[in-house]
Each structure stands twice: as structure tokens, then as C-alpha cells.
Motif scaffolding. Structure first.
Motif, short mmCIF file in Angstrom:
data_model
loop_
_atom_site.label_atom_id
_atom_site.label_comp_id
_atom_site.label_asym_id
_atom_site.label_seq_id
_atom_site.Cartn_x
_atom_site.Cartn_y
_atom_site.Cartn_z
N ILE A 147 0.84 -1.19 0.00
CA ILE A 147 0.00 0.00 0.00
C ILE A 147 0.88 1.25 0.00
O ILE A 147 2.05 1.20 0.40
CB ILE A 147 -0.94 0.07 1.21
CG1 ILE A 147 -0.21 -0.34 2.45
CG2 ILE A 147 -2.22 -0.64 0.99
CD1 ILE A 147 -0.82 0.15 3.66
N THR A 148 0.28 2.34 -0.40
CA THR A 148 1.05 3.56 -0.68
C THR A 148 1.93 3.99 0.50
O THR A 148 3.04 4.45 0.29
CB THR A 148 0.12 4.72 -1.03
OG1 THR A 148 -0.72 4.98 0.10
CG2 THR A 148 -0.74 4.40 -2.23
N THR A 158 0.35 0.65 -4.50
CA THR A 158 -0.99 1.09 -4.89
C THR A 158 -1.91 1.14 -3.65
O THR A 158 -1.46 0.82 -2.56
CB THR A 158 -1.52 0.17 -6.01
OG1 THR A 158 -2.78 0.63 -6.42
CG2 THR A 158 -1.67 -1.28 -5.54
N ASN A 159 -3.15 1.57 -3.84
CA ASN A 159 -4.00 1.74 -2.65
C ASN A 159 -4.66 0.43 -2.22
O ASN A 159 -4.53 -0.60 -2.89
CB ASN A 159 -5.00 2.88 -2.84
CG ASN A 159 -6.13 2.51 -3.78
OD1 ASN A 159 -6.35 1.36 -4.12
ND2 ASN A 159 -6.85 3.52 -4.21
N HIS A 160 -5.37 0.48 -1.11
CA HIS A 160 -5.92 -0.73 -0.50
C HIS A 160 -6.79 -1.54 -1.49
O HIS A 160 -6.63 -2.75 -1.63
CB HIS A 160 -6.74 -0.35 0.73
CG HIS A 160 -7.37 -1.52 1.39
ND1 HIS A 160 -6.68 -2.36 2.22
CD2 HIS A 160 -8.63 -2.02 1.29
CE1 HIS A 160 -7.48 -3.33 2.63
NE2 HIS A 160 -8.67 -3.15 2.09
N SER A 184 -2.76 -2.55 5.49
CA SER A 184 -3.11 -2.23 6.88
C SER A 184 -4.41 -2.86 7.32
O SER A 184 -4.78 -2.75 8.48
CB SER A 184 -3.27 -0.73 7.05
OG SER A 184 -2.12 -0.07 6.75
N ASN A 217 1.50 1.65 11.91
CA ASN A 217 1.29 2.65 10.86
C ASN A 217 0.30 3.70 11.37
O ASN A 217 -0.86 3.72 10.98
CB ASN A 217 0.74 1.95 9.60
CG ASN A 217 0.40 2.93 8.51
OD1 ASN A 217 1.01 3.99 8.40
ND2 ASN A 217 -0.60 2.59 7.69
N ARG A 265 -7.94 11.55 0.81
CA ARG A 265 -7.47 10.57 -0.18
C ARG A 265 -8.66 10.09 -1.01
O ARG A 265 -9.81 10.27 -0.66
CB ARG A 265 -6.83 9.38 0.54
CG ARG A 265 -5.40 9.62 1.03
CD ARG A 265 -4.38 9.55 -0.10
NE ARG A 265 -4.47 8.29 -0.83
CZ ARG A 265 -3.85 7.18 -0.46
NH1 ARG A 265 -3.08 7.17 0.61
NH2 ARG A 265 -3.98 6.08 -1.18
N GLY A 305 -11.40 4.11 -2.13
CA GLY A 305 -10.59 2.90 -2.36
C GLY A 305 -9.33 2.92 -1.51
O GLY A 305 -8.67 1.91 -1.36
N SER A 306 -9.02 4.10 -0.93
CA SER A 306 -7.83 4.20 -0.07
C SER A 306 -8.16 3.70 1.34
O SER A 306 -9.21 4.03 1.90
CB SER A 306 -7.37 5.67 -0.03
OG SER A 306 -6.89 6.01 1.25
N GLY A 307 -7.24 2.92 1.91
CA GLY A 307 -7.42 2.42 3.27
C GLY A 307 -7.34 3.56 4.28
O GLY A 307 -8.05 3.57 5.29
N THR A 308 -6.47 4.53 4.01
CA THR A 308 -6.34 5.70 4.89
C THR A 308 -7.69 6.41 4.95
O THR A 308 -8.20 6.73 6.03
CB THR A 308 -5.28 6.68 4.33
OG1 THR A 308 -4.07 5.96 4.12
CG2 THR A 308 -5.05 7.86 5.23
N ARG A 343 -2.97 1.98 13.45
CA ARG A 343 -3.08 0.95 12.41
C ARG A 343 -1.77 0.18 12.36
O ARG A 343 -0.74 0.65 12.88
CB ARG A 343 -3.32 1.59 11.04
CG ARG A 343 -4.53 2.45 11.01
CD ARG A 343 -4.91 2.77 9.59
NE ARG A 343 -5.88 1.83 9.11
CZ ARG A 343 -6.01 1.46 7.83
NH1 ARG A 343 -5.19 1.93 6.93
NH2 ARG A 343 -6.93 0.62 7.45
P1 PGA Z 1 -3.99 3.51 1.20
O1 PGA Z 1 -3.29 2.58 2.23
O2 PGA Z 1 -2.92 3.90 0.23
O3 PGA Z 1 -5.03 2.60 0.59
O4 PGA Z 1 -4.59 4.67 1.92
C1 PGA Z 1 -2.84 2.95 3.41
C2 PGA Z 1 -3.35 2.06 4.49
O5 PGA Z 1 -4.29 1.25 4.29
O6 PGA Z 1 -2.78 2.17 5.59
#
Ligand code: PGA
Length: 314
Positions: free
Chosen positions: A101-102, A129-131, A149, A165, A196, A199-202, A266
Motif C-alpha cells: 500500500i502507498t 498502490t492503494n488498498h 493495513s 502505521n 485521499r 478505495g484508499s485504506g487511509t 493501524r
Molecule cells: P492507502 O493505504 O494507500 O489505501 O490509503 C494505506 C493504508 O491502508 O494504511
């Protein structure tokens, strides 16, 4: 099918998986006309249409779906054969495919250095790449090890916690809240916020925390990269929540705000599908990362030398 080539099947598999010639072209570093040409030739060999276009969307025909399943089986068999060969070659030669992940891109490439020095014959492919896209890659069995994460709940995986994280609130260096202690979380609703992409986990971790406390932020800008968000913060466009690891190189340019309920805790996990057998190379790298994580946790820094290397070359 005697005329069909493995390359055509690869092109078809990517186009079918993405439902798009353009995205297949991007993934395979080919042009779109090349993709169209390969699919046209494959269609001729099969003798039936493989795709049909309805409106703007591309669908697989029944023959296309059958071929897609066949491709999966062929590539799975080839990858098992590759693994057998890799294991016969040991650690002298072979490939290691990683998808991270990024946020992990700030650490993983640094940790690859000592590993590559130790095993110079190993070629590494690292996708960042993203989550959501990591999940896609894992479903399609595209890599050996994934770093993410959030453990997927829709497939059986084997995982190991790797490093923390923490997600923190980033603001420009001289932001009025920079020296304020214990800022109520609701106050974030007053600040222009940079988010973000979906689709991003953040983003999903941030959104859950805001939902839990009923915080409504004013999203001024949505950006698909941590680095772009940092530049926007530095440019005074707003504040955001990002992984603390993204600060590795330029901590002096930002303030981290002391907001209630932050950091969001995280953890990065090393993950692979439970049914997947790891090659000797992948297993060695897995152990190597665990050792490296121990050193980082104990010393709080990325070790500059390779003392944590596990030697399995014999
Ligand atoms: P993301 O991943 O790039 O999908 O935000 C970061 C994360 O899940 O910690």
C-alpha cells in the motif's frame, strides 16, 4: 486454438479482468491498438466473439468467460511450474513480486537494498498502490507478498503484523492550531480538509473515526497520492490525515496537530492468500522483513546496514 499464443492469452486475461482495453494496455505497458490487434487475432483463433460492447461497457461473451477461466488455470499451472523451477534454483536466481500500500513505499524500497545486495540474482517487482487495488491484485493472485493495513475479510489469508502505521493530522508548519494541546476532534470540521481517493485504506480509516464522532469535515480537495496531499498542505490548501511514515523525509515542513482520538492506530501486515505456497525466495524475504521490523521497532530507525539479514543461500 493452435494459432493462439501465450502473449495473446495474457492480453486477453488482463482485458477481461479490467473490463477495459485501456486499463489492460496500461497494466501491460502496451498500446491500445496492440491490445485490440491481439484480441482480434485470438478471437479469430477461437472462432467466436470474446467481448461484446453494451453502451460504453465491455462484457465477456459466454465463450469469453470460458476462455477467461481457462486462462486462469493455464497461468496458475505456469506459476506453479515457475515456483518449482525457482525452488530448484534456490536463492541464486528468480523473481520476487511484492505489492504494497502507498504508505509502505516509504520503507519497503529502503529495506530492499540490503536484500538485493545479498541475493543479486533475484529480480524484484514492487507495485505500490492503494488498498482496493492491492485487494484486486491479491484476488487475482498476482504477487507473492502483500503489505497492507487492513486484513481482507472476504478471503482466507495468512498474515503477520509487521510495523505500526499511525495516522496523524497533518497541517502546514505555522498553522494556528500547531501549538494547541488536545484539540477537540469536532474542530477539524472547521478546517478545509484534503481527502485521499475512494478505495484508499487511509480514507476509510479516517472516515470511520469521523463517523464514530459525528464529525463532518469540509472536503476541499480529493487527491490520489500521499505526496500530492503533502504538497497541497504545504501550499496552504488545508489539513489532512496521513500515515506518520509519509513524513520520513520532510518532517520539518509540517506540524502534526494534537487532536483528540489521534493517532488512529493501524498496523501494516504481511499477507498472502492461505492456499498460496510461497517460493523459497518469497519465504526468505518474508523472514527478512520480520527481522527488519524487529530492528526498526527496537531502534526506532531503519537500520542502515544488513545485520538483520537471514542467510539462506546455502
Ligand atoms: P492507502 O493505504 O494507500 O489505501 O490509503 C494505506 C493504508 O491502508 O494504511
Amino acid at each position: 486454438m493452435n494459432q493462439a499464443t501465450l502473449h495473446q492469452l495474457k492480453v486477453f486475461e488482463a482485458a477481461a479482468r479490467h473490463g477495459s482495453f485501456t486499463r489492460a494496455a496500461e497494466e501491460l505497458f502496451l498500446t491500445q491498438p496492440t491490445i485490440s490487434m491481439q484480441i482480434k487475432q485470438l478471437t479469430k483463433s477461437v472462432g467466436l466473439p470474446l467481448f461484446e460492447q453494451v453502451g460504453k461497457r465491455l462484457y465477456l461473451t459466454e465463450a469469453g468467460r470460458e476462455l477467461f477461466n481457462t486462462c486462469r488455470q493455464i497461468f496458475e499451472t505456469i506459476s506453479q511450474f515457475e515456483m518449482t523451477v525457482a525452488n530448484l534454483k534456490g536463492l541464486k536466481q528468480g523473481q520476487l513480486k511484492l505489492a504494497v500500500i502507498t504508505t509502505a513505499k516509504y520503507i519497503i524500497p529502503r529495506l530492499l537494498g540490503p536484500f538485493c545486495q545479498m541475493y543479486p540474482g533475484i529480480d524484484i517487482s514492487l507495485q505500490v498502490t492503494n488498498h482496493e487495488l492491492i485487494m484486486d491484485r491479491m484476488m487475482n493472485n498476482m504477487d507473492d507478498i502483500y503489505i497492507m493495513s487492513q486484513i481482507p475479510d472476504n478471503m482466507e489469508v495468512t498474515y503477520e503484523p509487521f510495523l505500526e502505521n499511525p495516522l496523524v493530522v497533518f497541517a502546514p508548519l505555522h498553522h494556528p492550531l500547531a501549538n494547541v494541546k488536545n484539540i477537540p476532534i469536532g474542530q477539524l470540521g472547521e478546517e478545509p480538509f484534503i481527502m485521499r481517493e475512494p478505495g484508499s485504506g487511509t480514507r476509510s480509516a479516517v472516515q470511520s473515526l469521523f463517523d464514530e464522532y459525528g464529525v463532518k469535515v469540509k472536503v476541499k480537495l480529493e487527491l490520489g497520492s500521499n505526496e500530492a496531499i503533502k504538497q497541497a498542505i504545504a501550499g496552504g490548501l488545508g489539513i489532512s490525515v496521513l500515515s506518520k511514515h509519509t513524513l520520513l523525509t520532510d518532517a520539518a515542513e509540517f506540524s502534526i496537530l494534537d487532536v483528540e482520538n489521534f493517532p488512529i492506530k493501524r498496523t501494516w501486515y504481511m499477507v498472502h492468500p492461505s492456499g498460496k505456497q510461497l517460493s523459497i525466495i518469497a519465504r526468505t524475504y518474508y523472514d527478512y522483513l520480520l527481522e527488519a521490523a524487529k530492528t526498526i521497532n527496537e531502534q526506532g530507525i531503519i537500520p542502515p546496514h544488513s545485520t538483520f539479514l537471514v542467510d539462506r543461500s546455502e
